[in-house]
Design an enzyme around this catalytic site. Structure first.
Site, mmCIF file in Angstrom:
data_model
loop_
_atom_site.group_PDB
_atom_site.id
_atom_site.type_symbol
_atom_site.label_atom_id
_atom_site.label_comp_id
_atom_site.label_asym_id
_atom_site.label_seq_id
_atom_site.Cartn_x
_atom_site.Cartn_y
_atom_site.Cartn_z
ATOM 1 N N GLY A 56 0.825 -1.200 0.000
ATOM 2 C CA GLY A 56 0.000 0.000 0.000
ATOM 3 C C GLY A 56 0.858 1.248 0.000
ATOM 4 O O GLY A 56 1.987 1.235 0.493
ATOM 5 N N GLY A 62 0.666 5.057 1.245
ATOM 6 C CA GLY A 62 -0.093 6.007 2.055
ATOM 7 C C GLY A 62 0.380 7.420 1.779
ATOM 8 O O GLY A 62 1.314 7.637 0.999
ATOM 9 N N PHE A 99 1.953 9.340 3.702
ATOM 10 C CA PHE A 99 3.260 9.649 4.282
ATOM 11 C C PHE A 99 4.261 8.512 4.187
ATOM 12 O O PHE A 99 5.439 8.697 4.405
ATOM 13 C CB PHE A 99 3.094 10.043 5.750
ATOM 14 C CG PHE A 99 2.406 11.364 5.913
ATOM 15 C CD1 PHE A 99 3.139 12.529 6.013
ATOM 16 C CD2 PHE A 99 1.033 11.438 5.935
ATOM 17 C CE1 PHE A 99 2.511 13.748 6.140
ATOM 18 C CE2 PHE A 99 0.389 12.657 6.065
ATOM 19 C CZ PHE A 99 1.131 13.825 6.172
ATOM 20 N N GLY A 100 3.795 7.336 3.889
ATOM 21 C CA GLY A 100 4.741 6.224 3.854
ATOM 22 C C GLY A 100 4.222 5.085 3.009
ATOM 23 O O GLY A 100 3.054 5.052 2.644
ATOM 24 N N LYS A 147 6.427 -0.716 7.319
ATOM 25 C CA LYS A 147 5.956 0.612 6.919
ATOM 26 C C LYS A 147 7.105 1.588 7.110
ATOM 27 O O LYS A 147 7.726 1.615 8.183
ATOM 28 C CB LYS A 147 4.758 1.007 7.791
ATOM 29 C CG LYS A 147 4.038 2.246 7.315
ATOM 30 C CD LYS A 147 2.687 2.326 7.988
ATOM 31 C CE LYS A 147 1.940 3.556 7.595
ATOM 32 N NZ LYS A 147 0.625 3.621 8.222
ATOM 33 N N ASP A 192 -10.196 9.062 11.346
ATOM 34 C CA ASP A 192 -10.214 8.728 9.912
ATOM 35 C C ASP A 192 -10.763 7.317 9.701
ATOM 36 O O ASP A 192 -10.152 6.482 9.025
ATOM 37 C CB ASP A 192 -8.810 8.881 9.312
ATOM 38 C CG ASP A 192 -8.857 8.981 7.780
ATOM 39 O OD1 ASP A 192 -9.969 9.220 7.232
ATOM 40 O OD2 ASP A 192 -7.806 8.821 7.143
HETATM 41 N N1 LIG Z 1 -0.022 -4.567 8.818
HETATM 42 C C1 LIG Z 1 -0.371 -4.531 7.532
HETATM 43 N N2 LIG Z 1 -0.467 -5.675 6.824
HETATM 44 C C2 LIG Z 1 -0.830 -5.667 5.508
HETATM 45 N N3 LIG Z 1 -1.130 -4.541 4.821
HETATM 46 C C3 LIG Z 1 -1.042 -3.365 5.477
HETATM 47 C C4 LIG Z 1 -0.669 -3.287 6.845
HETATM 48 N N4 LIG Z 1 -0.667 -1.980 7.220
HETATM 49 C C5 LIG Z 1 -1.028 -1.290 6.123
HETATM 50 N N5 LIG Z 1 -1.249 -2.106 5.073
HETATM 51 C C6 LIG Z 1 -1.665 -1.727 3.695
HETATM 52 O O1 LIG Z 1 -1.047 -0.512 3.331
HETATM 53 C C7 LIG Z 1 -2.040 0.487 3.055
HETATM 54 C C8 LIG Z 1 -1.544 1.825 3.562
HETATM 55 O O2 LIG Z 1 -1.384 1.739 4.958
HETATM 56 P P1 LIG Z 1 -1.808 2.912 5.931
HETATM 57 O O3 LIG Z 1 -3.219 3.295 5.641
HETATM 58 O O4 LIG Z 1 -1.508 2.500 7.322
HETATM 59 O O5 LIG Z 1 -0.780 4.023 5.427
HETATM 60 P P2 LIG Z 1 -0.815 5.588 5.529
HETATM 61 O O6 LIG Z 1 0.440 6.115 4.977
HETATM 62 O O7 LIG Z 1 -1.069 5.967 6.945
HETATM 63 O O8 LIG Z 1 -2.060 5.876 4.607
HETATM 64 P P3 LIG Z 1 -2.996 7.158 4.431
HETATM 65 O O9 LIG Z 1 -2.384 8.022 3.401
HETATM 66 O O10 LIG Z 1 -4.305 6.539 3.956
HETATM 67 O O11 LIG Z 1 -3.130 7.830 5.752
HETATM 68 C C9 LIG Z 1 -3.306 -0.010 3.752
HETATM 69 O O12 LIG Z 1 -4.463 0.453 3.118
HETATM 70 C C10 LIG Z 1 -3.160 -1.518 3.633
HETATM 71 O O13 LIG Z 1 -3.612 -1.933 2.363
#
Ligand SMILES: Nc1ncnc2c1ncn2[C@@H]1O[C@H](COP(=O)(O)OP(=O)(O)OP(=O)(O)O)[C@@H](O)[C@H]1O
Length: 316
Positions: free
Chosen positions: A7, A9, A11-12, A32, A127
């Protein structure tokens, strides 16, 4: 070994990684990473603090490792338990993009359990949406995990009292799923996370989704307000049993920023709704095989819904 990108996101990025355990078995995790930036708080630091705090609840992924590296301009990382598809992705695979009544309510009830635990640790999520909850990998396909605490906020002060609400709060969150308070620009509290859970449930239950499928923020706000009044039946259209979900909405709408949520009341009405259609909220989800069900342990680390006392508001 770093594997596929799971995924991206704001920020990461999240990658699947695998390594050998002490018995030489390959185990998969999620990694992550977040680039370190000057003048910006690390979202990952907040995620780590929350995952550590909520470690006792099985709706949160367990941390395996975390840290900061100076290479490549500096980055934070966390290695955690790997989970499966998000609720949003799962729903998309189903006919009409929705779950059965019992799966939708069962999943919603578990999302609420995770959020109750977060609230117990004095954070609100801010969120809540189907993309921020995922189901576990076999044999944990009956467990829903809370993901992404990027805009979570501590709602208590150093004296553990609910913070005084700010006069004006900038819009943060996801337009489709955010609470009315978010549109109003006022401080969000625990009840607002619960309002978003109701929208999440309806989004994976009602064919055609939420009635505010528009881009404009003011239009979304207006339709959410109308769904409290003249458009109310549109929000719950076509579902097998809506009475308890109406109660859910009425109860959440009766609360104020600083109020505690009576979570037990909400679990109870979700469970009752399933009973009323001749099912049980703990029934297997649509993606669980009989084999999974046999293996599944019914006990969770979190508070169980069953056998709880009827709370003061639990007069249905
Ligand atoms: N522990 C995990 N195991 C498997 N997939 C994961 C896990 N954590 C996150 N993901 C995948 O990665 C994607 C992005 O993770 P996350 O939403 O935590 O990131 P973010 O950078 O905080 O995103 P956003 O921009 O939506 O705030 C999730 O939608 C999911 O598909």
């Amino acid at each position: 070994m770093v594997g596929q990108l799971l995924g991206v996101g704001g920020f990461g990025d999240v990658f699947q990684v695998s390594c050998k355990d002490k018995d030489g078995q390959t185990v998969d995790y999620a990694l992550k990473v977040e680039k370190q930036k000057e003048n910006r708080h690390s979202k990952l630091k907040m995620e780590i603090a929350i995952l550590k705090a909520c470690n006792d609840c099985n709706h949160f992924t367990k941390i395996v490792d975390r840290g900061k590296r100076d290479e490549l301009g500096g980055y934070f990382f966390i290695i955690m338990e790997l989970v499966g598809k998000t609720i949003g992705d799962m729903a998309k695979k189903h006919p009409n993009g929705v779950f059965s009544f019992v799966t939708a309510l069962g999943v919603g009830s578990q999302c609420l359990e995770g959020i109750e635990s977060l609230h117990k640790h004095e954070y609100i999520h801010r969120d809540i949406k189907p993309a921020n909850f995922a189901i576990g990998l076999p044999p944990k396909q009956h467990i829903v995990y809370v993901l992404d605490f990027g805009i979570a906020r501590k709602f208590t002060n150093f004296k553990n009292e609910v913070k005084t609400p700010r006069q004006r709060v900038a819009f943060k969150g996801t337009l489709r799923f955010c609470a009315l308070a978010c549109h109003q620009g006022v401080e969000l509290g625990r009840k607002d996370d619960c309002e978003s859970i109701l929208y999440l449930i309806l989004s994976v239950l009602v064919v055609g989704g939420l009635p505010w499928d528009v881009e404009n923020r003011h239009d979304v706000w207006r339709i959410k307000e109308e769904c409290r009044r003249e458009k109310r039946s549109e929000l719950f259209r076509g579902i097998r049993r809506a009475k308890e979900l109406h109660l859910f909405m009425d109860y959440i709408d009766s609360l104020a920023y600083q109020d505690q949520v009576d979570y037990d009341f909400l679990y109870k009405i979700l469970a009752l709704s399933c009973t009323e259609v001749g099912a049980d909220i703990n029934d297997p989800y649509e993606w669980e095989s009989m084999e999974d069900v046999k293996k599944r342990k019914k006990k969770t680390n979190c508070k169980k819904k069953e056998g709880k006392k009827i709370s003061k508001k639990g007069k249905i």
